[in-house]
Each structure stands twice: as structure tokens, then as C-alpha cells.
Design a protein around this motif. Structure first.
Motif, PDB file in Angstrom:
ATOM      1  N   ARG A  36       3.692 -14.151  -9.362  1.00 46.03           N
ATOM      2  CA  ARG A  36       2.486 -13.194  -9.225  1.00 46.03           C
ATOM      3  C   ARG A  36       1.957 -13.573  -7.842  1.00 46.03           C
ATOM      4  N   LEU A  37       2.204 -12.500  -6.748  1.00 41.62           N
ATOM      5  CA  LEU A  37       1.949 -12.652  -5.664  1.00 41.62           C
ATOM      6  C   LEU A  37       1.073 -11.635  -5.168  1.00 41.62           C
ATOM      7  N   LEU A  38       0.064 -11.801  -4.078  1.00 38.59           N
ATOM      8  CA  LEU A  38      -0.753 -10.889  -3.548  1.00 38.59           C
ATOM      9  C   LEU A  38      -0.393 -11.132  -1.996  1.00 38.59           C
ATOM     10  N   ASP A  39      -0.079  -9.901  -1.149  1.00 35.03           N
ATOM     11  CA  ASP A  39       0.064  -9.933   0.062  1.00 35.03           C
ATOM     12  C   ASP A  39      -1.003  -9.116   0.765  1.00 35.03           C
ATOM     13  N   VAL A  40      -1.891 -10.036   1.432  1.00 34.08           N
ATOM     14  CA  VAL A  40      -3.131  -9.557   2.232  1.00 34.08           C
ATOM     15  C   VAL A  40      -2.693  -9.120   3.466  1.00 34.08           C
ATOM     16  N   GLY A  41      -3.223  -7.781   3.961  1.00 30.70           N
ATOM     17  CA  GLY A  41      -2.905  -7.439   5.127  1.00 30.70           C
ATOM     18  C   GLY A  41      -1.392  -6.860   5.341  1.00 30.70           C
ATOM     19  N   CYS A  42      -0.862  -6.141   4.324  1.00 30.03           N
ATOM     20  CA  CYS A  42       0.550  -5.951   4.011  1.00 30.03           C
ATOM     21  C   CYS A  42       1.133  -5.162   5.033  1.00 30.03           C
ATOM     22  N   GLY A  43       0.456  -4.498   5.831  1.00 28.12           N
ATOM     23  CA  GLY A  43       1.311  -3.774   6.811  1.00 28.12           C
ATOM     24  C   GLY A  43       2.074  -2.584   6.378  1.00 28.12           C
ATOM     25  N   THR A  44       3.383  -2.722   6.759  1.00 27.04           N
ATOM     26  CA  THR A  44       4.102  -1.532   6.140  1.00 27.04           C
ATOM     27  C   THR A  44       4.513  -1.738   4.805  1.00 27.04           C
ATOM     28  N   GLY A  45       4.143  -2.910   4.073  1.00 26.17           N
ATOM     29  CA  GLY A  45       4.681  -3.530   2.939  1.00 26.17           C
ATOM     30  C   GLY A  45       5.830  -4.072   2.633  1.00 26.17           C
ATOM     31  N   ASP A  64      -6.700  -1.559   6.631  1.00 25.40           N
ATOM     32  CA  ASP A  64      -6.735  -0.079   7.440  1.00 25.40           C
ATOM     33  C   ASP A  64      -6.149   1.209   6.228  1.00 25.40           C
ATOM     34  N   PRO A  65      -6.905   1.916   6.047  1.00 25.76           N
ATOM     35  CA  PRO A  65      -6.441   3.279   5.243  1.00 25.76           C
ATOM     36  C   PRO A  65      -5.158   3.738   5.709  1.00 25.76           C
ATOM     37  N   GLU A  66      -4.989   4.001   7.017  1.00 24.98           N
ATOM     38  CA  GLU A  66      -3.754   4.713   7.217  1.00 24.98           C
ATOM     39  C   GLU A  66      -2.450   3.917   7.136  1.00 24.98           C
ATOM     40  N   MET A  67      -2.536   2.565   7.208  1.00 25.10           N
ATOM     41  CA  MET A  67      -1.666   1.533   7.132  1.00 25.10           C
ATOM     42  C   MET A  67      -1.170   1.410   5.537  1.00 25.10           C
ATOM     43  N   ALA A  68      -2.414   1.536   4.973  1.00 26.67           N
ATOM     44  CA  ALA A  68      -2.254   1.350   3.310  1.00 26.67           C
ATOM     45  C   ALA A  68      -1.576   2.327   3.000  1.00 26.67           C
ATOM     46  N   ALA A  69      -1.872   3.478   3.628  1.00 26.69           N
ATOM     47  CA  ALA A  69      -0.954   4.797   2.965  1.00 26.69           C
ATOM     48  C   ALA A  69       0.623   4.795   3.501  1.00 26.69           C
ATOM     49  N   LEU A  70       0.803   4.087   4.570  1.00 26.74           N
ATOM     50  CA  LEU A  70       2.231   4.198   5.047  1.00 26.74           C
ATOM     51  C   LEU A  70       2.667   3.022   4.105  1.00 26.74           C
ATOM     52  N   ALA A  71       2.190   1.778   3.554  1.00 28.06           N
ATOM     53  CA  ALA A  71       2.784   0.922   2.762  1.00 28.06           C
ATOM     54  C   ALA A  71       2.878   1.562   1.445  1.00 28.06           C
ATOM     55  N   GLN A  72       1.787   2.279   0.932  1.00 25.80           N
ATOM     56  CA  GLN A  72       2.037   3.025  -0.449  1.00 25.80           C
ATOM     57  C   GLN A  72       3.243   3.864  -0.492  1.00 25.80           C
ATOM     58  N   GLY A  73       3.579   4.572   0.493  1.00 23.23           N
ATOM     59  CA  GLY A  73       4.702   5.317   0.653  1.00 23.23           C
ATOM     60  C   GLY A  73       5.902   4.446   0.518  1.00 23.23           C
ATOM     61  N   ARG A  74       5.981   3.404   0.961  1.00 22.59           N
ATOM     62  CA  ARG A  74       7.390   2.508   0.991  1.00 22.59           C
ATOM     63  C   ARG A  74       7.447   1.786  -0.361  1.00 22.59           C
ATOM     64  N   ALA A  82      -8.702  -2.977   1.455  1.00 19.30           N
ATOM     65  CA  ALA A  82      -9.822  -3.872   1.422  1.00 19.30           C
ATOM     66  C   ALA A  82      -9.735  -4.908   2.658  1.00 19.30           C
ATOM     67  N   ALA A  83     -10.672  -5.683   3.069  1.00 28.17           N
ATOM     68  CA  ALA A  83     -10.343  -6.570   4.500  1.00 28.17           C
ATOM     69  C   ALA A  83     -11.065  -7.943   4.071  1.00 28.17           C
ATOM     70  N   LEU A  84     -10.502  -8.856   4.618  1.00 28.84           N
ATOM     71  CA  LEU A  84     -10.761 -10.029   4.677  1.00 28.84           C
ATOM     72  C   LEU A  84     -12.112 -10.240   5.396  1.00 28.84           C
ATOM     73  N   PRO A  85     -13.087 -10.899   4.870  1.00 23.14           N
ATOM     74  CA  PRO A  85     -12.983 -12.115   3.978  1.00 23.14           C
ATOM     75  C   PRO A  85     -13.471 -11.715   2.631  1.00 23.14           C
TER      76      PRO A  85
END
Length: 135
Positions: A36-45, A64-74, A82-85
């Protein structure tokens, strides 16, 4: 960290994402099947996609919402914004937590590293990469 990539997700995907992808195999190597893995700051996914290809239960979070949308598409499913910390996950919820070239971009790297540990299960793994200051 949110403002760093705003408006540049597509440019990032065509440039720095390729550099960051080189670390993905190392970030995932040796993890037991079904981790079970969490990738924080996933960028493009890319890391989550590869983790899933390897049989892990991987989820993504991106500042970043725009980057999250890009990753979501992939990835074909929701990417939490969400952002650290301050991650929106309960403590001790993941066998492994990754942050691939993320800690360089946060206001408080120490607090952010503690947050990565907080969401990792006891005995879990936290793996992070950073850019060095050397040429």
C-alpha cells in the motif's frame, strides 16, 4: 509549494518529468508485492503508474491542481490535491510513502519529512529523492 508548478504542468511533463522518471525504479525496487503506497507530489503520476504495474496498491497526492489533473488523466482515478506538510491521510496508513524530488520545493523540508513518516505504517518505508546543490 502549490504555486511552483501552477500553469506549467504540460511544460513539466515535457521536460523535468523525464529527469524525475529515472529515479522511479529505485524508488520501487524491493517493495513486497501488494504494498500500500502513497506517492506525495506525484507530478505526472509516473511513479504511481509503475507501482500499479508492479502490483502495488498505489495512490497519489499532488499540491498543484493542474498537475493533479494531468496525473489523474494518466492514472484514470482521483488524485488528491494537498501539499506538504499537511496531508489529508490518517497516520500509519501506508506500507510505503514516496516523495520523488518533492522536498526541494517545500517551505519546511523537515516538517514535510516528518509528515511523510507520520503517514507511514510502523515498520513502513519512506523513500525520497532530492536534487543536490552540486553541479
Amino acid at each position: 509549494m502549490t504555486g511552483v508548478w501552477t500553469g506549467v504542468a504540460e511544460a513539466y511533463a515535457r521536460s523535468f518529468a523525464g529527469l524525475c522518471a529515472g529515479a522511479v525504479p529505485t524508488m520501487l525496487d524491493g517493495l513486497p508485492p501488494g504494498t500500500r503506497l502513497l506517492d506525495v507530489g506525484c507530478g505526472t503520476g509516473a511513479l504511481v503508474a509503475e507501482a500499479r504495474r508492479r502490483g502495488h496498491d498505489a495512490v497519489a497526492v499532488e499540491a498543484d491542481p493542474e498537475m493533479a489533473a494531468l496525473a489523474q488523466g494518466r492514472l484514470g482515478d482521483d488524485v488528491a490535491v494537498a501539499a506538504l506538510p499537511d496531508l489529508p491521510h490518517a497516520g500509519a496508513g501506508f506500507d510505503a510513502v514516496t516523495a520523488n524530488f518533492v522536498l526541494n520545493h517545500v517551505d519546511d523540508p523537515r516538517a514535510s519529512a516528518r509528515e511523510l513518516v507520520r503517514v507511514a505504517a510502523p515498520g513502513g518505508r519512506v523513500r525520497a529523492t532530492i536534487w543536490t546543490s552540486a553541479p
